[in-house]
Design an enzyme around this catalytic site. Structure first.
Site, PDB file in Angstrom:
ATOM      1  CG  HIS A   1      69.721  10.367  46.278  1.00 34.63           C
ATOM      2  ND1 HIS A   1      69.768  11.271  47.321  1.00 34.63           N
ATOM      3  CD2 HIS A   1      71.002   9.961  46.088  1.00 34.63           C
ATOM      4  CE1 HIS A   1      71.014  11.409  47.753  1.00 34.63           C
ATOM      5  NE2 HIS A   1      71.781  10.628  47.017  1.00 34.63           N
TER       6      HIS A   1
ATOM      7  CG  HIS B   1      78.727   9.480  41.796  1.00 33.04           C
ATOM      8  ND1 HIS B   1      79.168   8.324  42.410  1.00 33.04           N
ATOM      9  CD2 HIS B   1      77.721   9.956  42.563  1.00 33.04           C
ATOM     10  CE1 HIS B   1      78.447   8.119  43.507  1.00 33.04           C
ATOM     11  NE2 HIS B   1      77.560   9.088  43.625  1.00 33.04           N
TER      12      HIS B   1
END
Length: 395
Positions: free
Chosen positions: A205, A305
């Site tokens: 992240h 993604h």
């Protein structure tokens, strides 16, 4: 260019006559969509979900429609893309990137319906008979090794052979020794629970400073992970290549970029081994294929993604089928409440970790307005840098 040309011959889709938006509230996040109508009676749907700025993306979609879409032929996708990007003076950023992406999806949906063809037939056809997917969002619960291991075992039992997870809690910049040990214990527990045959992807992240990221690539070596995703902030993009030189596993990233122009520095610096463009953020079908082609020139694989709704999963399958350098597609579908699928009739099922060839014209998914009305937006927020974020509102 950059103006709607109503003098051109009209295709079978007609001309765009109205654009509207819908948002569905869920425990995890609100899912937003744009629906484009034509005067030939067709509608096309695209996803414009933003985790926290759904109202803003919906407002911009309607505003951009007035400026650039009404009266246009949806088959003019390249010109419409440029009209929205250049004509609206977009210079990067998630709200504009998401809106352009969702409208582009809706245009392809319209074209497919007008021609009676699935969208993947319009975006390069199929390089494969099905698309492999991996599960994310499966590890909701307490951040302890036993819970992660239990959730991983349950997810593999549902047919998934690849899992992604972030074991690092609220870590930011660095991890103290206790947090580092807990994170590594979680990874070890998951690997032991699922065995060596299941692919594991570790999510960073974009949260760590270089010294911590460099230590983590060493610490991850024993667990045979398929990639380490976004270990560094993208403000330090030039250091990604340096980290790659130290890593025994592939480094992945790119979900934050919204078009090929934003990807330019990633490609120029050879920052990653695997790029992760999002169909609902990186410019839709029109732009994703260009990004994937540039990645192929750099010897990079593509693992799109997809942290959005099952609509985006199905829409992304259409794109993924034609990518010669595809690795795998992300999905959060297993995290969601049943009513989400009721709101989006036509989404493709995941069977044994794969999604098969779409058959319906267009993307193949519609919006059930009645279900949307029953589940209005929640405008919720979960802070990824606060303890317990991984529960995602589930408890």
């Amino acid at each position: 260019m950059l103006t709607v040309d109503t003098e051109r011959p009209t295709t079978s889709a007609g001309r765009i006559s109205k654009v509207e938006t819908r948002t569905l509230g869920t425990t995890w996040r609100d899912f937003s969509f744009v629906r484009v109508h034509t005067d030939a009676g067709l509608t096309g749907v695209g996803e414009i979900t933003h985790p926290y700025r759904g109202k803003q993306t919906c407002d911009l979609a309607v505003a951009m429609a007035k400026r650039h879409l009404i009266g246009a032929d949806p088959f003019d996708v390249e010109e419409i893309w440029l009209r929205m990007y250049q004509g609206d003076f977009l210079r990067g950023g998630d709200i504009g990137g998401i809106v352009v992406s969702g409208i582009d999806q809706a245009l392809y949906d319209l074209m497919g319906k007008a021609l009676g063809l699935p969208v993947y037939r319009l975006t390069g056809g199929a390089c494969r008979a099905s698309v492999p997917v991996y599960a994310n969002g499966w590890y909701t619960g307490d951040r302890v090794p036993e819970i992660f291991a239990e959730r991983a075992t349950q997810t593999v039992a549902r047919g998934y052979s690849a899992l992604k997870f972030d074991p690092f809690g609220a870590g930011l910049g660095s991890l103290d020794k206790t947090e580092l040990r807990l994170s590594l214990d979680i990874i070890a527990a998951v690997r032991e629970a699922v065995g060596p045959g299941v692919e594991l992807y570790v999510e960073g992240h974009a949260r760590f400073a270089f010294p911590t990221a460099a230590r983590l690539v060493r610490e991850l070596e024993p667990f045979d992970v398929g990639w380490f995703e976004e270990p560094l902030p993208w403000t330090h993009i030039e250091r990604y290549a340096e980290l790659r030189q130290r890593a025994s596993m592939p480094i992945s990233g790119g979900e934050h970029f919204h078009n090929r122009h934003e990807y330019a520095r990633l490609f120029a610096s050879n920052a990653v081994d695997i790029i992760q463009p999002d169909l609902s953020m990186a410019g839709g079908y029109t732009e994703l294929r260009k990004i994937a082609a540039i990645a192929e020139m750099h010897g990079m694989l593509v693992a799109p993604h997809n942290s959005n709704s099952p609509f985006c999963t199905t829409a992304s399958v259409h794109a993924a089928l034609g990518l010669s350098n595809l690795l795998v597609l992300e999905t959060f579908d297993g995290l969601l409440e049943p009513f989400v699928f009721d709101a989006l009739p036509g989404t493709l099922p995941i069977t044994d970790g794969r999604v098969g060839l779409p058959e319906r014209p267009g993307i193949g998914v519609e919006l059930d307005d009645a279900v949307f009305a029953e589940h209005p937006p929640t405008e919720g927020f979960w802070n990824m840098f606060a303890p317990g974020w991984e529960k995602r509102g589930s408890t």
